[in-house]
Write a protein that holds these residues in place. Sequence first.
Motif, PDB file in Angstrom:
ATOM      1  N   LEU A  41      10.522  -0.736   8.869  1.00  0.00           N
ATOM      2  CA  LEU A  41      11.690  -1.506   9.296  1.00  0.00           C
ATOM      3  C   LEU A  41      11.590  -1.894  10.763  1.00  0.00           C
ATOM      4  O   LEU A  41      11.905  -3.032  11.141  1.00  0.00           O
ATOM      5  N   TYR A  42      11.150  -0.951  11.585  1.00  0.00           N
ATOM      6  CA  TYR A  42      10.984  -1.263  13.011  1.00  0.00           C
ATOM      7  C   TYR A  42       9.951  -2.367  13.197  1.00  0.00           C
ATOM      8  O   TYR A  42      10.172  -3.311  13.964  1.00  0.00           O
ATOM      9  N   ASN A  47       8.256  -7.852  14.769  1.00  0.00           N
ATOM     10  CA  ASN A  47       7.346  -8.956  14.470  1.00  0.00           C
ATOM     11  C   ASN A  47       7.953 -10.092  13.654  1.00  0.00           C
ATOM     12  O   ASN A  47       7.315 -11.118  13.465  1.00  0.00           O
ATOM     13  N   GLY A  48       9.149  -9.897  13.120  1.00  0.00           N
ATOM     14  CA  GLY A  48       9.737 -10.882  12.227  1.00  0.00           C
ATOM     15  C   GLY A  48       9.299 -10.588  10.798  1.00  0.00           C
ATOM     16  O   GLY A  48       8.464  -9.722  10.557  1.00  0.00           O
ATOM     17  N   LEU A  49       9.860 -11.336   9.860  1.00  0.00           N
ATOM     18  CA  LEU A  49       9.579 -11.042   8.456  1.00  0.00           C
ATOM     19  C   LEU A  49       9.549 -12.314   7.616  1.00  0.00           C
ATOM     20  O   LEU A  49      10.518 -13.087   7.612  1.00  0.00           O
ATOM     21  N   ASN A  50       8.431 -12.517   6.946  1.00  0.00           N
ATOM     22  CA  ASN A  50       8.271 -13.602   5.969  1.00  0.00           C
ATOM     23  C   ASN A  50       8.603 -14.989   6.524  1.00  0.00           C
ATOM     24  O   ASN A  50       9.030 -15.868   5.780  1.00  0.00           O
ATOM     25  N   GLY A  51       8.448 -15.165   7.810  1.00  0.00           N
ATOM     26  CA  GLY A  51       8.739 -16.461   8.406  1.00  0.00           C
ATOM     27  C   GLY A  51      10.214 -16.828   8.418  1.00  0.00           C
ATOM     28  O   GLY A  51      10.588 -17.930   8.789  1.00  0.00           O
ATOM     29  N   VAL A  52      11.069 -15.890   8.001  1.00  0.00           N
ATOM     30  CA  VAL A  52      12.506 -16.155   7.956  1.00  0.00           C
ATOM     31  C   VAL A  52      13.224 -15.403   9.074  1.00  0.00           C
ATOM     32  O   VAL A  52      13.944 -16.002   9.868  1.00  0.00           O
ATOM     33  N   ALA A  55      11.087 -12.832  15.097  1.00  0.00           N
ATOM     34  CA  ALA A  55      10.650 -11.641  15.819  1.00  0.00           C
ATOM     35  C   ALA A  55      11.760 -11.160  16.738  1.00  0.00           C
ATOM     36  O   ALA A  55      12.466 -11.953  17.362  1.00  0.00           O
ATOM     37  N   ARG A  56      11.934  -9.874  16.761  1.00  0.00           N
ATOM     38  CA  ARG A  56      12.929  -9.209  17.595  1.00  0.00           C
ATOM     39  C   ARG A  56      14.354  -9.665  17.266  1.00  0.00           C
ATOM     40  O   ARG A  56      15.270  -9.494  18.050  1.00  0.00           O
ATOM     41  N   GLY A  57      14.527 -10.231  16.073  1.00  0.00           N
ATOM     42  CA  GLY A  57      15.860 -10.625  15.622  1.00  0.00           C
ATOM     43  C   GLY A  57      16.567 -11.556  16.587  1.00  0.00           C
ATOM     44  O   GLY A  57      17.776 -11.497  16.719  1.00  0.00           O
ATOM     45  N   THR A  58      15.852 -12.385  17.262  1.00  0.00           N
ATOM     46  CA  THR A  58      16.303 -13.334  18.297  1.00  0.00           C
ATOM     47  C   THR A  58      16.660 -12.678  19.627  1.00  0.00           C
ATOM     48  O   THR A  58      17.074 -13.365  20.541  1.00  0.00           O
ATOM     49  N   CYS A  62      15.581  -7.581  24.266  1.00  0.00           N
ATOM     50  CA  CYS A  62      15.858  -6.215  23.824  1.00  0.00           C
ATOM     51  C   CYS A  62      14.589  -5.367  23.904  1.00  0.00           C
ATOM     52  O   CYS A  62      13.504  -5.824  23.538  1.00  0.00           O
ATOM     53  N   SER A  63      14.758  -4.145  24.341  1.00  0.00           N
ATOM     54  CA  SER A  63      13.636  -3.202  24.359  1.00  0.00           C
ATOM     55  C   SER A  63      13.376  -2.706  22.941  1.00  0.00           C
ATOM     56  O   SER A  63      14.229  -2.842  22.052  1.00  0.00           O
ATOM     57  N   ASP A  64      12.205  -2.116  22.736  1.00  0.00           N
ATOM     58  CA  ASP A  64      11.911  -1.509  21.441  1.00  0.00           C
ATOM     59  C   ASP A  64      12.955  -0.457  21.099  1.00  0.00           C
ATOM     60  O   ASP A  64      13.384  -0.346  19.949  1.00  0.00           O
ATOM     61  N   GLU A  65      13.388   0.300  22.087  1.00  0.00           N
ATOM     62  CA  GLU A  65      14.379   1.358  21.849  1.00  0.00           C
ATOM     63  C   GLU A  65      15.714   0.768  21.412  1.00  0.00           C
ATOM     64  O   GLU A  65      16.386   1.316  20.539  1.00  0.00           O
ATOM     65  N   GLU A  66      16.114  -0.344  22.013  1.00  0.00           N
ATOM     66  CA  GLU A  66      17.367  -0.986  21.613  1.00  0.00           C
ATOM     67  C   GLU A  66      17.265  -1.518  20.187  1.00  0.00           C
ATOM     68  O   GLU A  66      18.217  -1.391  19.400  1.00  0.00           O
ATOM     69  N   LEU A  67      16.126  -2.093  19.856  1.00  0.00           N
ATOM     70  CA  LEU A  67      15.939  -2.596  18.493  1.00  0.00           C
ATOM     71  C   LEU A  67      15.923  -1.457  17.484  1.00  0.00           C
ATOM     72  O   LEU A  67      16.504  -1.568  16.407  1.00  0.00           O
TER      73      LEU A  67
END
Length: 79
Positions: A41-42, A47-52, A55-58, A62-67
């Motif tokens: 999930l992280y 990296n984003g998912l399936n082109g939809v 990456a990083r949910g826009t 955000c840091s990796d920890e925040e995500l």
Amino acid sequence: SGEEVYNTYCMACHAAGVAGAPVYGNSEAWAPRIAKGMDALYESTYNGLNGVMPARGTCADCSDEELQATVDYMVAAAE
């Protein structure tokens, strides 16, 4: 916090299931994703998912920890 990041960046898609996004709090939609493990999930979030899902949910700033906190927040609501 994970909730703040969700409300700012993730809610637009995850509240309504836009483009197949699992809806926040929907255990059935989240179950197969949770079964893949938190690391998967992280990685999808980074990296984003399936082109939809972007990456990083826009949230480019955000840091990796925040995500991670945001993913944890969303998963907890679905468990």
